[in-house]
Design an enzyme around this catalytic site. Sequence first.
Site, PDB file in Angstrom:
ATOM      1  N   GLU A 155      -3.323  -4.440  -3.071  1.00 59.53           N
ATOM      2  CA  GLU A 155      -3.926  -5.333  -4.072  1.00 59.53           C
ATOM      3  C   GLU A 155      -3.931  -4.687  -5.455  1.00 59.53           C
ATOM      4  O   GLU A 155      -3.616  -5.311  -6.460  1.00 59.53           O
ATOM      5  CB  GLU A 155      -5.366  -5.688  -3.691  1.00 59.53           C
ATOM      6  CG  GLU A 155      -5.496  -6.485  -2.422  1.00 59.53           C
ATOM      7  CD  GLU A 155      -5.738  -5.594  -1.203  1.00 59.53           C
ATOM      8  OE1 GLU A 155      -5.049  -4.567  -1.065  1.00 59.53           O
ATOM      9  OE2 GLU A 155      -6.616  -5.950  -0.397  1.00 59.53           O
ATOM     10  N   GLU A 158       0.524   5.348   0.565  1.00 60.04           N
ATOM     11  CA  GLU A 158      -0.365   6.415   1.029  1.00 60.04           C
ATOM     12  C   GLU A 158       0.116   7.788   0.579  1.00 60.04           C
ATOM     13  O   GLU A 158       1.203   7.931   0.015  1.00 60.04           O
ATOM     14  CB  GLU A 158      -0.485   6.339   2.559  1.00 60.04           C
ATOM     15  CG  GLU A 158      -1.100   5.017   3.001  1.00 60.04           C
ATOM     16  CD  GLU A 158      -1.360   4.935   4.496  1.00 60.04           C
ATOM     17  OE1 GLU A 158      -0.830   5.771   5.259  1.00 60.04           O
ATOM     18  OE2 GLU A 158      -2.108   4.022   4.879  1.00 60.04           O
ATOM     19  N   CYS A 187     -10.979  -2.760  -4.026  1.00 59.26           N
ATOM     20  CA  CYS A 187     -10.061  -3.761  -4.577  1.00 59.26           C
ATOM     21  C   CYS A 187     -10.822  -4.979  -5.082  1.00 59.26           C
ATOM     22  O   CYS A 187     -10.461  -5.554  -6.109  1.00 59.26           O
ATOM     23  CB  CYS A 187      -9.026  -4.168  -3.538  1.00 59.26           C
ATOM     24  SG  CYS A 187      -7.819  -2.861  -3.267  1.00 59.26           S
ATOM     25  N   ASN A 213       0.839  -1.206   0.000  1.00 59.59           N
ATOM     26  CA  ASN A 213       0.000   0.000   0.000  1.00 59.59           C
ATOM     27  C   ASN A 213       0.871   1.250   0.000  1.00 59.59           C
ATOM     28  O   ASN A 213       1.942   1.288   0.609  1.00 59.59           O
ATOM     29  CB  ASN A 213      -1.005   0.000   1.164  1.00 59.59           C
ATOM     30  CG  ASN A 213      -0.368  -0.110   2.539  1.00 59.59           C
ATOM     31  OD1 ASN A 213       0.632  -0.770   2.713  1.00 59.59           O
ATOM     32  ND2 ASN A 213      -0.973   0.549   3.515  1.00 59.59           N
TER      33      ASN A 213
END
Length: 166
Positions: free
Chosen positions: A79, A68, A119, A66
Amino acid sequence: MKHHSKNFTFMKEFEIFHDIEELDNESKYLIHKAKEAASHAYAPYSKFHVGAAVILDDGTLVTGSNQENASYPLCICAERVVLYTAATQYPEKKIMKMAVVAHRKNHKELSPATCCGACRQVMSEFEVRQNKSFEVIMLKSKNEWLKCVSAESLLPYVFKRNNLHE
Ligand SMILES: [Zn+2]
């Protein structure tokens, strides 16, 4: 009893494993690689580090984490990072299986985390575009690994392109 048979079909799409050792070797390998990928997460805001790994039809491994941003809506999940990377680097290859893991910053132990709805929508479209479903493995709750037969099983009645163009 139509209702019961339908329910049975639904449940067959999911398997729960109470020990990671019960999973097949490929799944364990993918979980291991997803853990490694989580260490590359950029998650200074949520402090929730997520890693995803996919294996392609020729055995190629692709990982994502991930990412950010101070502008929160721009954050992207592991994902989607792994799927878009796989589609860009290996456009001809099909995704066979995905594992997703998460942990909180400085926590060695994994935190249960299932794929978010956004996702699931993207994962489902990948199944459409490659004309093949892929398995999804994630930690549903403490000591409960969930293996799903397909991304679409995680998003019943998903919106698809044939909804746009009949
Ligand atoms: Zn997500």
